[in-house]
Each structure stands twice: as structure tokens, then as C-alpha cells.
Design an enzyme around this catalytic site. Structure first.
Site, PDB file in Angstrom:
ATOM      1  N   ARG A 178       0.878  -1.178   0.000  1.00  0.00           N
ATOM      2  CA  ARG A 178       0.000   0.000   0.000  1.00  0.00           C
ATOM      3  C   ARG A 178       0.912   1.224   0.000  1.00  0.00           C
ATOM      4  NH1 ARG A 178       2.414   1.942   3.685  1.00  0.00           N
ATOM      5  NH2 ARG A 178       0.873   3.581   3.708  1.00  0.00           N
ATOM      6  N   GLY A 179       0.264   2.403  -0.126  1.00  0.00           N
ATOM      7  CA  GLY A 179       1.046   3.626  -0.315  1.00  0.00           C
ATOM      8  C   GLY A 179       1.128   3.894  -1.806  1.00  0.00           C
ATOM      9  N   ALA A 180       0.762   5.112  -2.210  1.00  0.00           N
ATOM     10  CA  ALA A 180       0.577   5.393  -3.639  1.00  0.00           C
ATOM     11  C   ALA A 180       1.792   5.030  -4.509  1.00  0.00           C
ATOM     12  CB  ALA A 180       0.172   6.860  -3.815  1.00  0.00           C
ATOM     13  N   ARG A 206      -7.109  -0.268  -7.118  1.00  0.00           N
ATOM     14  CA  ARG A 206      -7.518   0.722  -6.101  1.00  0.00           C
ATOM     15  C   ARG A 206      -7.741   2.032  -6.850  1.00  0.00           C
ATOM     16  NH1 ARG A 206      -4.249   1.064  -0.615  1.00  0.00           N
ATOM     17  NH2 ARG A 206      -6.184   2.050   0.074  1.00  0.00           N
ATOM     18  N   GLN A 219      -1.784   2.419   9.968  1.00  0.00           N
ATOM     19  CA  GLN A 219      -0.509   2.545   9.239  1.00  0.00           C
ATOM     20  C   GLN A 219       0.523   3.331  10.059  1.00  0.00           C
ATOM     21  OE1 GLN A 219      -3.509   3.052   7.828  1.00  0.00           O
ATOM     22  NE2 GLN A 219      -3.531   2.524   5.669  1.00  0.00           N
ATOM     23  N   ASP A 262      -2.166  10.790  -2.307  1.00  0.00           N
ATOM     24  CA  ASP A 262      -2.553   9.735  -3.243  1.00  0.00           C
ATOM     25  C   ASP A 262      -2.894  10.313  -4.608  1.00  0.00           C
ATOM     26  OD1 ASP A 262      -3.109   8.578  -0.410  1.00  0.00           O
ATOM     27  OD2 ASP A 262      -2.846   6.909  -1.801  1.00  0.00           O
ATOM     28  N   ASN A 277      -5.574  12.345   0.366  1.00  0.00           N
ATOM     29  CA  ASN A 277      -4.629  11.538   1.151  1.00  0.00           C
ATOM     30  C   ASN A 277      -5.426  10.762   2.192  1.00  0.00           C
ATOM     31  OD1 ASN A 277      -1.866  10.739   1.734  1.00  0.00           O
ATOM     32  ND2 ASN A 277      -2.103  11.853   3.656  1.00  0.00           N
ATOM     33  N   LYS A 278      -4.744   9.966   2.974  1.00  0.00           N
ATOM     34  CA  LYS A 278      -5.378   9.093   3.972  1.00  0.00           C
ATOM     35  C   LYS A 278      -6.429   9.824   4.802  1.00  0.00           C
ATOM     36  CE  LYS A 278      -5.046   5.627   4.417  1.00  0.00           C
ATOM     37  NZ  LYS A 278      -6.044   4.733   3.771  1.00  0.00           N
TER      38      LYS A 278
END
Ligand code: MRU
Length: 368
Positions: free
Chosen positions: A61-63, A104, A208, A249, A259-260
């Protein structure tokens, strides 16, 4: 001067050890991020469908890390299609790449990486494309690490010595090709003596921050203090943090940033309390084809992720949940967007357009 540069380089290497995505023995090897921090386990992937599952189910995960994984996934997919049909592999590959790009929806790096790989497919000759595609995937990976180091330096330059920072989610080596975006600024800022304290949000529901960011920083001997998201406003009110550092993201053409989930609330709070807010993201996270943040697709994940913690139901039976994975922070709450090609302070559509022209790889820019 040379001695100082060598020392800085040595410190940088010390603060750059984790690699979440690796190409090994003709397969893709990922750290299984769902198992951290308790277990360091890897998943080894040989086929496209396994890569799509790994992205969707958050093993990776993580862009930027998702984008890099997707690039290597294209190598695996093309290899399988070419072996099955050396004449018709290109046509058979098209729906594979569409499915990969959709694994995603929010992080534009995924689509950006697939588009870069598509261009190589388009220019490949009649032979086995695997070698050319692997070269491009490795290039995407290496460029990301280099971009992170540049952003680390640019971001650090904005921070006064002795500052404390708050970061959200995980934007480190685990979320990228290596080193990290916002966490790269933390690494560089600590190495340069500008960052004296690091707070990390635990980042519900996937934790996270608590599981991954804290793990990365502890690995590298950087002291970190975890807070529940709900503690962030109080931390700012007490004057204990000077910058909020986050990743992205997807950044729209006007600087609005997805973003998150929780990032927007931090930005509102930061502005109210006079705390600076920095977005650190490579240009592969910028989508010039999207005019403003309201048009960014936001992934809504399974409510069970909110109702449970670590696989155990924590919410009252019968309660429902809403689980958006990301939110959008309006550009006017952002003090600086730091990219590998430069810094945009007080972002606006006009300033972002100038930045977009500096790097043609930006999604939605002239070459896309
Ligand atoms: O759902 P995740 O863990 O993939 O979300 C990650 C984030 O929101 C990060 O902040 C973002 O991708 C930037 S990572 C350098």
C-alpha cells in the site's frame, strides 16, 4: 565542506534501509505489510492476479509503492500472455492492464505506472517484451527513490532547526520505492538536525501510523511518539508541533490533495493553530486531468475494517460503519507541496500548471 557532505551521505544511507517491493528471481517479492510490525513476512508473486489481490488487500500500500508494484505486475502479465500466444499477446493483455489499473481507485500513481508500461508495450517489437518491460519497471522504481531523496532535501530546507513534526499514515520506505515522501523529509530532517521531535498519528482503521511508521522509525533509531488522531488538535494547541507532514494519493490540477482519511481534519486544525502544513509527493501523484479535489474518486472500503480491530470485533453488534479510505484537503489549507522538481508554496492552479510543465511525466500533462 567535503567532509560534511560525506557525513550527510552516510547519515542518509543509515536512514534508508527498508525495501517494500523487490524484483527477485524473475518474480515480485513484497513485504506483507498486513503482518507488520509483529511479523516480517514476504509474499512472492508470479502472476498478475496475485499482484491485483496484493494491491487490493493491502499487502502492499502507499501510492508510489502501488505504482511500482503495478509496473512489475505488467512484466509478469506480459510474460504470461506472450508465452501463451506470441502473436496475440498485446490484445490479450489489454483487459489485464485495465483490471490492474482499477485495483484501487484513488492513488493515481497506479494508473500512471500502467500508462508508462503501456507506452513501452506500444513501442515493443515482435519478440518477447519481458526484457524491455522489466527495464522500464526498474526505471520507475529507481526514479521514485531518487525523487524521494530530492524531496527530502527540499522539504527539510523549509523546516527551522529544532522543529517538531506530526505525520499521518505511512509515507515511508514501505509506501514507496524506498526512503519515503513525507517520511523521507522526516529522515532527511532528522539527519540534518532540523527535526527534533516526531509525532505520528496511529491512523485508524488500518493503523498505518502505529504499525508501519512507528516500525520504520524505530528500525532506524529515530524516536517517535504515537498519538491517537483525536489528540492531534490538542498537540497543536499546546504548541508542541510546528509542521504537519503528509503524503498524497492524488493531487488535482489546483493543488487540492487526496490523502489518507484524517488528513483534511489535520489541515483544518493546523491552520486554526498556526501550524504549517506540507504535502510531500512525487509528480507521479499529480493528476492534471482532474481540475479540483471534488472530482478525485475516493475509495470506500469494507465497513468491517472500522467495526473490527486486528480481526476482533470492537464495535457494538448491530452498529454500521462508513469507511472512506481517503479525504481531500483543499489547496488553500496547504502551505507547501514538495515534489522532486520543486516546491509550490500556497498552491494554486496557475502555480501547479507551471510545475506540470516542468515534468512531462505528470498524469494528464502533455504526454499523457
Ligand atoms: O490506504 P493506504 O495505506 O494505501 O494509504 C496510503 C496513504 O494515504 C499515503 O499517505 C499516500 O499513499 C502517500 S504514500 C507516500
Amino acid at each position: 565542506m567535503a567532509a560534511i557532505m560525506e557525513l550527510r551521505a552516510a547519515e542518509d544511507i543509515r536512514y534508508d534501509r527498508v525495501r517494500a517491493v523487490q524484483w527477485e528471481d524473475d518474480r515480485l517479492r513484497l513485504i506483507d505489510q498486513r503482518r507488520l510490525p509483529g511479523h516480517m513476512e514476504h509474499v512472492t508473486l508470479a502472476h498478475l492476479s496475485e499482484c491485483i489481490d496484493a494491491i487490493r488487500d493491502m499487502a502492499v500500500r502507499g501510492a508510489p509503492a502501488i505504482g511500482i508494484t503495478a509496473a512489475y505486475a505488467v512484466v509478469l502479465a506480459a510474460r504470461d500472455r506472450y508465452r501463451a500466444d506470441p502473436r496475440g499477446w498485446r490484445v490479450a493483455l489489454r483487459p489485464d492492464l485495465d483490471a490492474l489499473a482499477a485495483a484501487r481507485p484513488t492513488a493515481v500513481n497506479l494508473r500512471w505506472a500502467v500508462e508508462r508500461m503501456r507506452r513501452v508495450i506500444g513501442s515493443a517489437g515482435d519478440g518477447d517484451p519481458a526484457g524491455l518491460l522489466l527495464e522500464e519497471a526498474r526505471r520507475i522504481h529507481a526514479e521514485d527513490i531518487a525523487a524521494n531523496h530530492r524531496m527530502g532535501a527540499f522539504g527539510t530546507a523549509l523546516i527551522r532547526p529544532g522543529s517538531s513534526v506530526l505525520t499521518h499514515c505511512n509515507t515511508g520506505a514501505l509506501a514507496t520505492g524506498g526512503y519515503g515522501t513525507a517520511l523521507g523529509v522526516v529522515r532527511a530532517g532528522v539527519a540534518a538536525g532540523r527535526i527534533a521531535g516526531v509525532f505520528a498519528d496511529e491512523t485508524r482503521p488500518w493503523l498505518q501510523g502505529a504499525r508501519l511508521t512507528a516500525w520504520e522509525l524505530v528500525q532506524e533509531g529515530i524516536p517517535v511518539t504515537l498519538i491517537a488522531e483525536g489528540a492531534a488538535a490538542q498537540l497543536m494547541k499546546e504548541g508542541r508541533v510546528h509542521w504537519v507532514l503528509v503524503g498524497a494519493d492524488r493531487i488535482a490540477a489546483n493543488g487540492d490533495t487526496a490523502n489518507k482519511i484524517g488528513t483534511y481534519g489535520l489541515a483544518v486544525s493546523a491552520r486554526y493553530h498556526g501550524v504549517k502544513f506540507m504535502v510531500v509527493a512525487p509528480t507521479s501523484s499529480i493528476d492534471m486531468g482532474i481540475a479540483q479535489g471534488g472530482d478525485i474518486p475516493i475509495e470506500i472500503r469494507d465497513p468491517a475494517e472500522v467495526l473490527c480491530c486486528g480481526g476482533t470485533r470492537t464495535a457494538a453488534e448491530g452498529a454500521g460503519a462508513w469507511n472512506p479510505a481517503f479525504d481531500v484537503t483543499p489547496a488553500d489549507l496547504v502551505d507547501a507541496i514538495v515534489t522532486e522538481v520543486g516546491v509550490v508554496e500556497a498552491p494554486s492552479a496557475a502555480k501547479m500548471a507551471v510545475l506540470g510543465r516542468q515534468r512531462t511525466g505528470v498524469a494528464g500533462a502533455a504526454d499523457d
